[in-house]
Write an enzyme that holds these catalytic residues in place. Structure first.
Site: not given
Ligand code: PNS
Length: 167
Positions: A43, A130, A19, A92
């Site tokens: 979560k 993570s 990150h 990645r």
């Molecule tokens: O680190 P992560 O858990 O892979 O991040 C995921 C994240 C935060 C990018 C994703 O869950 C997100 O954008 N959540 C916000 C909800 C949203 O906008 N959902 C619809 C679009 S896909």
């Protein structure tokens, strides 16, 4: 001239050097990069959202164009509130691609003015996640060099606290 603001969203539970690598690349590419820590009530995280924010702020305290913030709800709406036209995501490996493609296209459908930009981390971090960091620490392995020092220290504290609670 208008500034290009990017959002780098994620769970960051915990922040890894992968990150950090992406945030540093983003901070060189964009005028401002906002690290958006998702408030996800479903979560069961290891670190609370305030802990994750404090860690990221400590790591990036010297980076004047990096902001650390939290968000909930739709990412594109948050991007709009922050004046960001770019979402940054790290890629990645091929295994990341399908999920990332789905999110990028869904976000584009929700707001066609927000563009997703993928960046590759430095090679030593291409396998770091993570989830694996937490698993290795829980099983007694070392994650030295894979996470910032502050994260390594906090992981050790969490593990100690858990062992004390178990004892
Ligand atoms: O680190 P992560 O858990 O892979 O991040 C995921 C994240 C935060 C990018 C994703 O869950 C997100 O954008 N959540 C916000 C909800 C949203 O906008 N959902 C619809 C679009 S896909």
């Amino acid at each position: 001239m208008s500034q290009v603001v990017a959002i780098y969203p994620g769970s960051f539970d915990p922040l890894t050097n992968g990150h950090v690598d992406i945030i540093q690349r983003g901070s060189r590419l964009f005028d401002r990069i906002v690290v958006g820590v998702l408030i996800n009530l479903e979560k069961a995280p290891l670190f609370t959202v305030p802990e994750r924010v404090a860690i990221a702020r400590e790591v990036f305290s010297e980076w004047s164009n990096v902001e650390v913030d939290t968000f909930d709800g739709l990412l594109v709406e948050y991007a709009g509130r922050k004046g960001a036209g770019v979402i940054v995501r790290g890629l990645r490996a091929i295994s990341d691609f399908e999920y990332e493609l789905q999110m990028a296209l869904m976000n584009r459908r929700l707001d066609r003015n927000v563009e997703t930009v993928f960046m590759m981390p430095a090679e030593p971090y291409t396998y770091v996640s993570s989830r694996l960091v937490k698993e290795v620490v829980a099983l007694g392995g070392s994650v030295h060099g894979l996470v910032p020092d502050v994260v390594e220290a906090r992981l050790r504290e969490k593990k100690l606290a858990r062992n004390i609670l178990k004892a």
